[in-house]
Design a protein around this motif. Sequence first.
Motif, PDB file in Angstrom:
ATOM      1  N   ARG A  53      17.637 -21.319 -27.044  1.00 27.62           N
ATOM      2  CA  ARG A  53      16.233 -21.743 -26.985  1.00 27.62           C
ATOM      3  C   ARG A  53      15.499 -20.832 -26.021  1.00 27.62           C
ATOM      4  O   ARG A  53      16.105 -20.155 -25.187  1.00 27.62           O
ATOM      5  CB  ARG A  53      16.119 -23.206 -26.558  1.00 27.62           C
ATOM      6  CG  ARG A  53      16.517 -23.478 -25.114  1.00 27.62           C
ATOM      7  CD  ARG A  53      16.175 -24.903 -24.704  1.00 27.62           C
ATOM      8  NE  ARG A  53      16.327 -25.103 -23.274  1.00 27.62           N
ATOM      9  CZ  ARG A  53      17.365 -25.693 -22.700  1.00 27.62           C
ATOM     10  NH1 ARG A  53      18.366 -26.135 -23.457  1.00 27.62           N
ATOM     11  NH2 ARG A  53      17.424 -25.838 -21.383  1.00 27.62           N
ATOM     12  N   GLN A  54      14.193 -20.840 -26.130  1.00 25.68           N
ATOM     13  CA  GLN A  54      13.340 -20.043 -25.251  1.00 25.68           C
ATOM     14  C   GLN A  54      12.689 -20.987 -24.243  1.00 25.68           C
ATOM     15  O   GLN A  54      11.896 -21.856 -24.610  1.00 25.68           O
ATOM     16  CB  GLN A  54      12.276 -19.305 -26.056  1.00 25.68           C
ATOM     17  CG  GLN A  54      12.831 -18.277 -27.030  1.00 25.68           C
ATOM     18  CD  GLN A  54      13.536 -17.133 -26.332  1.00 25.68           C
ATOM     19  OE1 GLN A  54      14.761 -17.018 -26.377  1.00 25.68           O
ATOM     20  NE2 GLN A  54      12.763 -16.278 -25.671  1.00 25.68           N
ATOM     21  N   ASP A  55      13.032 -20.833 -22.975  1.00 28.69           N
ATOM     22  CA  ASP A  55      12.448 -21.648 -21.910  1.00 28.69           C
ATOM     23  C   ASP A  55      11.212 -20.948 -21.348  1.00 28.69           C
ATOM     24  O   ASP A  55      11.226 -19.730 -21.118  1.00 28.69           O
ATOM     25  CB  ASP A  55      13.457 -21.865 -20.780  1.00 28.69           C
ATOM     26  CG  ASP A  55      14.617 -22.759 -21.206  1.00 28.69           C
ATOM     27  OD1 ASP A  55      14.475 -23.444 -22.237  1.00 28.69           O
ATOM     28  OD2 ASP A  55      15.647 -22.761 -20.511  1.00 28.69           O
ATOM     29  N   ILE A  56      10.172 -21.713 -21.105  1.00 26.99           N
ATOM     30  CA  ILE A  56       8.949 -21.159 -20.524  1.00 26.99           C
ATOM     31  C   ILE A  56       9.152 -20.950 -19.034  1.00 26.99           C
ATOM     32  O   ILE A  56       9.501 -21.884 -18.299  1.00 26.99           O
ATOM     33  CB  ILE A  56       7.759 -22.092 -20.783  1.00 26.99           C
ATOM     34  CG1 ILE A  56       7.531 -22.256 -22.295  1.00 26.99           C
ATOM     35  CG2 ILE A  56       6.506 -21.563 -20.109  1.00 26.99           C
ATOM     36  CD1 ILE A  56       6.460 -23.266 -22.639  1.00 26.99           C
ATOM     37  N   ALA A  57       8.938 -19.729 -18.582  1.00 23.17           N
ATOM     38  CA  ALA A  57       9.084 -19.405 -17.164  1.00 23.17           C
ATOM     39  C   ALA A  57       7.833 -19.810 -16.394  1.00 23.17           C
ATOM     40  O   ALA A  57       6.725 -19.810 -16.934  1.00 23.17           O
ATOM     41  CB  ALA A  57       9.354 -17.914 -16.985  1.00 23.17           C
ATOM     42  N   ALA A  58       8.021 -20.148 -15.126  1.00 25.89           N
ATOM     43  CA  ALA A  58       6.877 -20.503 -14.278  1.00 25.89           C
ATOM     44  C   ALA A  58       5.963 -19.295 -14.104  1.00 25.89           C
ATOM     45  O   ALA A  58       6.439 -18.161 -13.957  1.00 25.89           O
ATOM     46  CB  ALA A  58       7.371 -20.985 -12.924  1.00 25.89           C
ATOM     47  N   PRO A  59       4.647 -19.482 -14.128  1.00 26.09           N
ATOM     48  CA  PRO A  59       3.723 -18.348 -13.949  1.00 26.09           C
ATOM     49  C   PRO A  59       3.849 -17.756 -12.551  1.00 26.09           C
ATOM     50  O   PRO A  59       4.210 -18.444 -11.593  1.00 26.09           O
ATOM     51  CB  PRO A  59       2.343 -18.966 -14.176  1.00 26.09           C
ATOM     52  CG  PRO A  59       2.523 -20.421 -13.912  1.00 26.09           C
ATOM     53  CD  PRO A  59       3.917 -20.754 -14.314  1.00 26.09           C
ATOM     54  N   LYS A  60       3.521 -16.489 -12.437  1.00 30.16           N
ATOM     55  CA  LYS A  60       3.573 -15.776 -11.165  1.00 30.16           C
ATOM     56  C   LYS A  60       2.153 -15.572 -10.657  1.00 30.16           C
ATOM     57  O   LYS A  60       1.280 -15.100 -11.392  1.00 30.16           O
ATOM     58  CB  LYS A  60       4.271 -14.427 -11.351  1.00 30.16           C
ATOM     59  CG  LYS A  60       4.385 -13.600 -10.088  1.00 30.16           C
ATOM     60  CD  LYS A  60       5.079 -12.281 -10.380  1.00 30.16           C
ATOM     61  CE  LYS A  60       5.202 -11.418  -9.132  1.00 30.16           C
ATOM     62  NZ  LYS A  60       5.872 -10.119  -9.438  1.00 30.16           N
ATOM     63  N   VAL A  61       1.915 -15.945  -9.406  1.00 28.83           N
ATOM     64  CA  VAL A  61       0.591 -15.787  -8.797  1.00 28.83           C
ATOM     65  C   VAL A  61       0.610 -14.532  -7.933  1.00 28.83           C
ATOM     66  O   VAL A  61       1.457 -14.386  -7.037  1.00 28.83           O
ATOM     67  CB  VAL A  61       0.213 -17.009  -7.952  1.00 28.83           C
ATOM     68  CG1 VAL A  61      -1.176 -16.818  -7.338  1.00 28.83           C
ATOM     69  CG2 VAL A  61       0.255 -18.282  -8.803  1.00 28.83           C
ATOM     70  N   THR A  62      -0.300 -13.619  -8.196  1.00 27.35           N
ATOM     71  CA  THR A  62      -0.400 -12.383  -7.417  1.00 27.35           C
ATOM     72  C   THR A  62      -1.760 -12.301  -6.735  1.00 27.35           C
ATOM     73  O   THR A  62      -2.729 -12.945  -7.159  1.00 27.35           O
ATOM     74  CB  THR A  62      -0.208 -11.152  -8.310  1.00 27.35           C
ATOM     75  OG1 THR A  62      -1.223 -11.132  -9.321  1.00 27.35           O
ATOM     76  CG2 THR A  62       1.161 -11.176  -8.987  1.00 27.35           C
ATOM     77  N   GLY A  63      -1.831 -11.502  -5.679  1.00 33.71           N
ATOM     78  CA  GLY A  63      -3.103 -11.273  -4.985  1.00 33.71           C
ATOM     79  C   GLY A  63      -3.562 -12.419  -4.125  1.00 33.71           C
ATOM     80  O   GLY A  63      -4.760 -12.529  -3.821  1.00 33.71           O
ATOM     81  N   LEU A  64      -2.631 -13.297  -3.709  1.00 38.97           N
ATOM     82  CA  LEU A  64      -3.031 -14.395  -2.832  1.00 38.97           C
ATOM     83  C   LEU A  64      -3.566 -13.845  -1.510  1.00 38.97           C
ATOM     84  O   LEU A  64      -2.996 -12.924  -0.926  1.00 38.97           O
ATOM     85  CB  LEU A  64      -1.827 -15.302  -2.563  1.00 38.97           C
ATOM     86  CG  LEU A  64      -1.422 -16.240  -3.707  1.00 38.97           C
ATOM     87  CD1 LEU A  64      -0.148 -16.992  -3.359  1.00 38.97           C
ATOM     88  CD2 LEU A  64      -2.540 -17.231  -4.011  1.00 38.97           C
ATOM     89  N   GLY A  65      -4.643 -14.415  -1.046  1.00 36.79           N
ATOM     90  CA  GLY A  65      -5.274 -13.944   0.184  1.00 36.79           C
ATOM     91  C   GLY A  65      -6.320 -12.876  -0.056  1.00 36.79           C
ATOM     92  O   GLY A  65      -7.064 -12.508   0.862  1.00 36.79           O
ATOM     93  N   GLY A  66      -6.373 -12.351  -1.270  1.00 30.62           N
ATOM     94  CA  GLY A  66      -7.358 -11.337  -1.604  1.00 30.62           C
ATOM     95  C   GLY A  66      -8.518 -11.917  -2.379  1.00 30.62           C
ATOM     96  O   GLY A  66      -8.574 -13.113  -2.667  1.00 30.62           O
TER      97      GLY A  66
END
Length: 264
Positions: A53-66
């Motif tokens: 099966r294909q599991d949905i990966a958690a989203p990645k947050v980039t640029g925090l603090g910017g």
Amino acid sequence: MLFSDRSRSHYRNAPVHEVICQLRFPTILTINSVEPADFQDAIREDFPQYARRQDIAAPKVTGLGGPNPKVEQQPPITNYNFLSADGVWKLNLTENFIALSTLRYPGWEEFARQLDKPLASFIRIYHPSFFQRVGLRYVNIVSRSRLGLEDADWADLFAPAYTGALREEDVREDAFTLCSCDLQVKLDSSCQAKIHAGPGRIKNNAPGATQDPEVKFIFDMDLSMGGNVPCTLAAGALETLHAHSTRLFEGAITDQLRTAMDPE
């Protein structure tokens, strides 16, 4: 007391609902992109059924603090499932972990034996650098009706650490709509346990399923060893976690519950 030094017991009426062992390792990209044919050949005798099966990966947050943080969706993770012929044992393999689980726990020795061959085959084929986390989880569900304890209170069956408010004399047990306990405790320099304990009803999420009205006691232990565990020490790490689980479980139950579970 949270821990007991009682010798290990085997119970004929053990309340174990599910046991899960998971070993996490640094990402191996080929597992997510190439069918694990060699691994299947190595374990097919014991795990002949296969699905993925294909599991949905958690989203990645980039640029925090910017000024322009972004949420980036990650590609799905392929989860390979291998089942025993009777469906009792399930082995999961992803690019980050290998796990064995069962809903019919036969005891630690048999569980460890079922893991030996798949784990050795995985190490031989994929050469993980080390294991970042070794985990062992026991989900126990105690039914008073099954054990002939309908007249017993939960405070009679479990230690005060897990039944504190249920021991108060001015409130009946059935007056509580929620009374659970969540602990996180260090077991030694490298091991810890997360414990959830308390009464509740077990939901059956199958469409149209009849719901069980009985209130049961859930005692869920998730034990883990962190750090970079060498592959050659994985079996020993699991033995250590199992020993800790015994001390925790025996410390949680009273002699009344112990007797009802019928020790061998």
